[in-house]
Structure formats: structure tokens, C-alpha cells
Design a protein around this motif. Structure first.
Motif, PDB file in Angstrom:
ATOM      1  N   GLY A   9      -0.229  -8.124   7.429  1.00 30.68           N
ATOM      2  CA  GLY A   9      -0.302  -6.785   6.840  1.00 30.68           C
ATOM      3  C   GLY A   9       0.934  -5.974   7.137  1.00 30.68           C
ATOM      4  O   GLY A   9       0.878  -4.791   7.448  1.00 30.68           O
ATOM      5  N   ALA A  11       4.440  -3.891   6.872  1.00 26.62           N
ATOM      6  CA  ALA A  11       4.934  -2.836   6.000  1.00 26.62           C
ATOM      7  C   ALA A  11       5.975  -3.428   5.048  1.00 26.62           C
ATOM      8  O   ALA A  11       6.470  -4.545   5.248  1.00 26.62           O
ATOM      9  CB  ALA A  11       5.553  -1.728   6.838  1.00 26.62           C
ATOM     10  N   ALA A  12       6.287  -2.665   3.994  1.00 32.34           N
ATOM     11  CA  ALA A  12       7.243  -3.115   2.991  1.00 32.34           C
ATOM     12  C   ALA A  12       8.544  -3.566   3.654  1.00 32.34           C
ATOM     13  O   ALA A  12       9.107  -2.864   4.484  1.00 32.34           O
ATOM     14  CB  ALA A  12       7.523  -1.981   2.001  1.00 32.34           C
ATOM     15  N   ASN A  22       5.599  -2.995  17.240  1.00 32.30           N
ATOM     16  CA  ASN A  22       5.902  -1.577  17.050  1.00 32.30           C
ATOM     17  C   ASN A  22       5.522  -0.872  18.348  1.00 32.30           C
ATOM     18  O   ASN A  22       4.411  -1.073  18.864  1.00 32.30           O
ATOM     19  CB  ASN A  22       5.081  -0.968  15.910  1.00 32.30           C
ATOM     20  CG  ASN A  22       5.695  -1.191  14.542  1.00 32.30           C
ATOM     21  OD1 ASN A  22       4.971  -1.314  13.552  1.00 32.30           O
ATOM     22  ND2 ASN A  22       7.015  -1.258  14.459  1.00 32.30           N
TER      23      ASN A  22
ATOM     24  N   GLN B 133       3.529  -0.057   0.002  1.00 27.50           N
ATOM     25  CA  GLN B 133       4.375   1.108   0.233  1.00 27.50           C
ATOM     26  C   GLN B 133       5.571   1.046  -0.707  1.00 27.50           C
ATOM     27  O   GLN B 133       5.997  -0.037  -1.106  1.00 27.50           O
ATOM     28  CB  GLN B 133       4.898   1.150   1.677  1.00 27.50           C
ATOM     29  CG  GLN B 133       3.829   1.404   2.724  1.00 27.50           C
ATOM     30  CD  GLN B 133       3.403   0.127   3.400  1.00 27.50           C
ATOM     31  OE1 GLN B 133       4.132  -0.843   3.429  1.00 27.50           O
ATOM     32  NE2 GLN B 133       2.207   0.131   3.948  1.00 27.50           N
ATOM     33  N   PRO B 134       6.112   2.199  -1.029  1.00 29.25           N
ATOM     34  CA  PRO B 134       7.323   2.189  -1.853  1.00 29.25           C
ATOM     35  C   PRO B 134       8.493   1.575  -1.101  1.00 29.25           C
ATOM     36  O   PRO B 134       8.490   1.504   0.125  1.00 29.25           O
ATOM     37  CB  PRO B 134       7.564   3.674  -2.146  1.00 29.25           C
ATOM     38  CG  PRO B 134       6.828   4.415  -1.084  1.00 29.25           C
ATOM     39  CD  PRO B 134       5.672   3.551  -0.682  1.00 29.25           C
ATOM     40  N   ALA B 150       4.292   1.708   8.965  1.00 32.60           N
ATOM     41  CA  ALA B 150       4.133   2.694   7.905  1.00 32.60           C
ATOM     42  C   ALA B 150       2.743   2.752   7.297  1.00 32.60           C
ATOM     43  O   ALA B 150       2.547   3.411   6.299  1.00 32.60           O
ATOM     44  CB  ALA B 150       5.153   2.410   6.798  1.00 32.60           C
ATOM     45  N   SER B 151       1.763   2.090   7.899  1.00 31.21           N
ATOM     46  CA  SER B 151       0.441   2.136   7.266  1.00 31.21           C
ATOM     47  C   SER B 151      -0.644   2.414   8.290  1.00 31.21           C
ATOM     48  O   SER B 151      -0.428   2.347   9.501  1.00 31.21           O
ATOM     49  CB  SER B 151       0.135   0.827   6.548  1.00 31.21           C
ATOM     50  OG  SER B 151      -0.270  -0.148   7.485  1.00 31.21           O
TER      51      SER B 151
END
Lengths: 79, 394
Positions: A9, A11-12, A22, B133-134, B150-151
Motif C-alpha cells: 500500500g 504512496a505514489a 517512515n 494519490q496524485p 501520504a495516506s
């Protein structure tokens, strides 16, 4: 301080670097200011040292020209 | 001061669609099925419906917003469900579907409609939901997205770790909550995991998603819809089922701190403030609740709500859930329907539906003893937190 080891999962843009840590650090310079850092999740020695209150210090990662990210590492560790 | 609408608004009907995963079917017919079932449950016809309310957000940020495919808003229902002359409708965002329920209650109270449908339809496609996410980070995200943080997944994991460090909570203790929900799901046909019991060893062996959150600490994404029919207490008396009543509500209005708005402190503070408003609104307290439906999009949220709402002191939720205390026959049954963890990710609608079924004595094998008042606390307190108290008497 708090941290997670992201295994799925992502992040982009981070899917190819799984797993990764993190870490959230609070700045000694000003309580209540939190910053995020990331680190390869394969570094078990790094993971073993993560504890609430453990001091870390800022290093600057030059990602690409014009883009530098503050990161946090344990004192004595290379960036 | 208690809410002046206490006991004047009723839940008259509950309807579920099938609960599936990874389907290539469009979402619209799932909503139609849930709505038809809710109408049949209370004995109304679609023509009787004159109010609509939903939380229509697609299941994943970045998903497309095609009506009837990725989401079902009022537009789809108006076009496909043969409703009557709809006089009022709403699409709510903050507060998840709980806010949509509150909005319908206020519309009914104000005479904007007589019979309101509230639904939540969730999409889970075979091909996924598109980018989460963008590609470029702006605003607050610029301080987290460049680190891959970011999530909600990562933020929840970070807060959960902090909690574990501070209070000595363990995954072994968390297992009690997870296994309780899975057991309850096996007593409920309207759950994804109704035929999949779970053992302690299976939980402990589950793969990490964002350590310390493992796969089974995350709710199970599904494609499904749940619908409720709401009306005034007077009108509900003439319908087929014994009604349940809305005693009070609360919406999280805690100021969102900048950047890292998912710190453990934020969960505590937003949960405490929202719960306090809920108890005031309903004129009831945690000791009056016969059971509790506490949001579990990520399992630690249930623990935060237990503490925030005053069911146990701060830092003690992981001890509180042990020894059968939250079982259906326990001191405080929690998520008697299986939770989002085992029913499926319905963004709080499963919690609300179960509160209605429990309060109206219609929860079958899951029915708790003496279900006079049930609380629903949804969202993960900081993110779209909201609450309801549902009672068996007005």
C-alpha cells in the motif's frame, strides 16, 4: 518519535522501494513541530534502533538538481 | 443540552445488497438491491420516498466519479429507483454516512420530507480504483508525500505505534478485538467473512501492511450497499417493523492541525470532543449503552473510540477488550455485526445498520440482552468522526 515499516500500500512513486520505513520526529528546536523521514525497510539495524525519544539528526538528501529533502538519521550513520 | 429532536425521528427499515469483492459488475444495481430490501423491510413502496441522503465518496481517493459505476449519489437513485416526488436530497462529505443520517433526521424534523432513504454504496472493482494519490504533492502533502507517507494507512500505523509504545499495548491484545469481530460476523449473513472463522494463530501470522498494522487490522474492501429508511416517530408506528429511534448525534468539529493531522493526540482529542457532544446531545452516557458500534476501518480506531467515549480510561482499551468483555454476551458488546473488519468496508453504514437492528430487537443470533440504547461512533476520530445514539424507545 513514531514510525512504521511500510510493506504494502505504498504512496505514489514508492511501490518500487517497498519495504520502507517512515519515521516521524519532533524537532528539539521547537516542540510540536513534526517532520517525516523515510529509509529503506531492509535496514534492520536502523529498525532496531527506533525508540521513542531516540535522538536523530538532520541530513540533506539531494534527490535531483533543485530538489533537496531533509531526512533524519541516527548520529554517526551515513546519509 | 439534549437535542430537541430526541426520540422524534425513527429508523423504519434496513436493507443490504450482496457483499462481493473484486467484481466487474457496476455498483448501481447493488444500491438498487439494498434500497429495495430496505423498502420491503418496512413495507413502503419506492413512490413513498420523498427524501434522499448519502455519503457518495468513491471508495478510493483518485477514483473516477461515474454515477452507478464508482459511486451512487442521489442522481443515480432518482434515475433508477422509481422514488416518488423527491422534495429534498443531500450528498454529505464530512462525517461519512453518519452525517448523512443526521442530515436526513434534520430534514424530517423540519418537514422537508416524510420518508427519507439513506444509503452508502461502496465500489470494489477487479481492476482497482486508479491512482491513490496524485503524482505531484501540493499543500500539506508536500511535507509528507516526498517520503512516501501520504495516506491514512501510514498515518494510522504511525499513531498506532505511538500508542503501543506509550501504553505497552500488544498485537496479542489486539487479537481479542479482531477475533471478536470475526466471530460476530459468522453469526451474520450480511458479512463478507460470514463463513470464514479466524484463529489467534492466523491473526498473529498475518502479513504486515504498514507495521504494526497487519492485513487483518485493516477493513476488508467490498462492493456493497446498505440502505436505511428513516421517518418521523409518528409515521414509523404505522410501518411493518418495530422502529428504532435517534436519541442524539455529534459531528467532529475539532480543528485540523496542519500537516500531520493524524497524530495520536489528534485522535484522542477529536474522539473525546465528539463523544462528549454525543452524550450531551442524547442526554445519555457510556454507562447507559447496551452495546457499541465503533468504527474499525483500521482496528486501532475502535480502541481510541472506547477510550474517548469513556467506556474505559485512556490507555486501557487493549486490556478492556480481553476476557470476553466485548462479546455479544459480555459487559459491553462491541461491533456485534462483525465490524468493517469482517463485514466489509462500508464506511460506518454497517455500524449504523447494526445499531438499528439491535435497538429494534431484530439482530437475530447477535441480539444483545436489553438493547435499550446503542451508540455508533464512526470515522477514525479525527477523520470524519461522527456519532449517533439509537434507542429502542422514543
Amino acid at each position: 518519535m513514531t514510525w512504521t515499516r511500510v510493506c504494502q500500500g505504498a504512496a505514489a512513486g514508492f511501490k518500487d522501494v517497498l519495504p520502507y520505513f517512515n519515521v516521524v520526529v519532533e524537532l528539539v528546536e521547537q516542540a510540536g513541530i513534526y517532520m517525516v523521514t523515510d529509509h529503506p525497510g531492509t535496514d534492520a539495524a536502523f529498525g532496531d534502533r527506533l525508540r521513542t525519544g531516540a535522538p536523530m539528526q538532520v541530513v540533506f538528501e539531494h534527490v535531483e538538481p533543485g530538489f533537496t529533502l531533509p531526512q533524519f538519521r541516527f548520529p554517526g550513520d551515513k546519509a | 443540552m439534549s437535542w430537541q429532536g430526541k426520540g422524534r425521528i425513527a429508523f423504519a427499515g434496513v436493507g443490504f445488497s450482496p457483499i462481493e469483492r473484486g467484481t466487474d459488475k457496476p455498483l448501481g444495481p447493488f444500491a438498487e438491491a439494498a434500497i429495495a430490501n430496505a423498502l420491503a423491510d418496512c413495507g413502503l413502496r419506492a413512490q413513498d420516498i420523498d427524501g434522499l441522503s448519502t455519503y457518495p465518496e468513491p471508495a478510493s481517493p483518485g477514483a473516477a466519479r461515474r454515477e452507478g459505476e464508482d459511486m451512487v449519489g442521489p442522481e443515480y437513485v432518482l434515475a433508477n429507483c422509481r422514488t416518488g416526488a423527491v422534495r429534498w436530497y443531500a450528498s454529505l462529505n464530512g462525517g461519512m454516512v453518519t452525517a448523512a443520517i443526521v442530515e436526513a433526521a434534520l430534514a424530517l424534523l423540519g418537514g422537508a420530507c416524510n420518508y427519507a432513504l439513506v444509503w452508502r454504496a461502496m465500489h470494489h472493482a477487479k481492476q482497482g480504483h486508479g491512482p491513490r494519490q496524485p503524482a505531484a504533492a501540493t499543500g500539506d502533502n508536500q511535507f509528507t508525500a516526498p517520503y512516501g507517507c501520504a495516506s491514512g494507512l501510514q498515518w494510522h500505523a504511525l499513531a498506532y505505534r505511538r500508542y503501543m509504545e506509550r501504553y505497552g499495548a500488544t498485537r496479542e491484545q489486539m487479537a481479542a478485538l479482531i477475533l471478536n469481530s470475526r466471530h460476530n460476523a459468522t453469526l451474520n449473513g450480511n458479512t463478507f467473512f460470514h463463513d470464514k472463522p479466524l484463529t489467534f494463530d492466523q491473526y498473529m501470522a498475518a502479513r504486515m501492511i504498514s507495521d504494526p498494522l497487519c492485513l487483518l487490522d485493516c477493513d476488508i474492501p467490498v462492493q456493497a450497499c446498505v440502505a436505511l429508511v428513516m421517518t418521523t416517530a409518528e409515521r414509523a408506528r404505522d410501518l411493518r417493523q418495530r422502529p428504532a429511534y435517534l436519541a442524539g448525534f455529534a459531528l467532529n468539529a475539532t480543528r485540523r492541525p496542519p500537516i500531520l493531522h493524524y497524530s495520536l493526540f489528534d485522535y484522542f482529542e477529536s474522539g473525546r470532543a465528539t463523544s462528549a457532544k454525543l452524550w450531551e446531545s442524547a442526554g445519555l452516557g457510556p454507562g447507559d449503552m447496551s452495546c457499541a458500534m465503533l468504527y474499525d476501518g483500521f482496528a486501532p480506531s475502535t480502541m481510541y473510540w472506547l477510550e474517548a467515549a469513556g467506556f474505559c480510561p485512556r490507555g486501557e482499551a487493549f486490556s478492556f477488550v480481553q476476557d470476553g468483555r466485548i462479546a455479544i454476551n459480555g459487559e459491553l458488546p462491541v461491533n456485534t455485526f462483525g465490524g468493517s473488519l469482517s463485514q466489509g468496508r462500508l464506511h460506518g453504514m454497517g455500524h449504523a445498520a447494526e445499531a438499528v437492528l439491535q435497538a429494534s430487537g431484530r439482530a437475530g443470533r447477535r441480539q444483545v440482552h436489553d438493547s435499550g440504547a446503542v451508540c455508533v461512533l464512526t470515522g477514525s476520530p479525527m477523520f470524519r468522526g461522527a456519532g449517533l445514539v439509537v434507542t429502542s424507545a422514543p
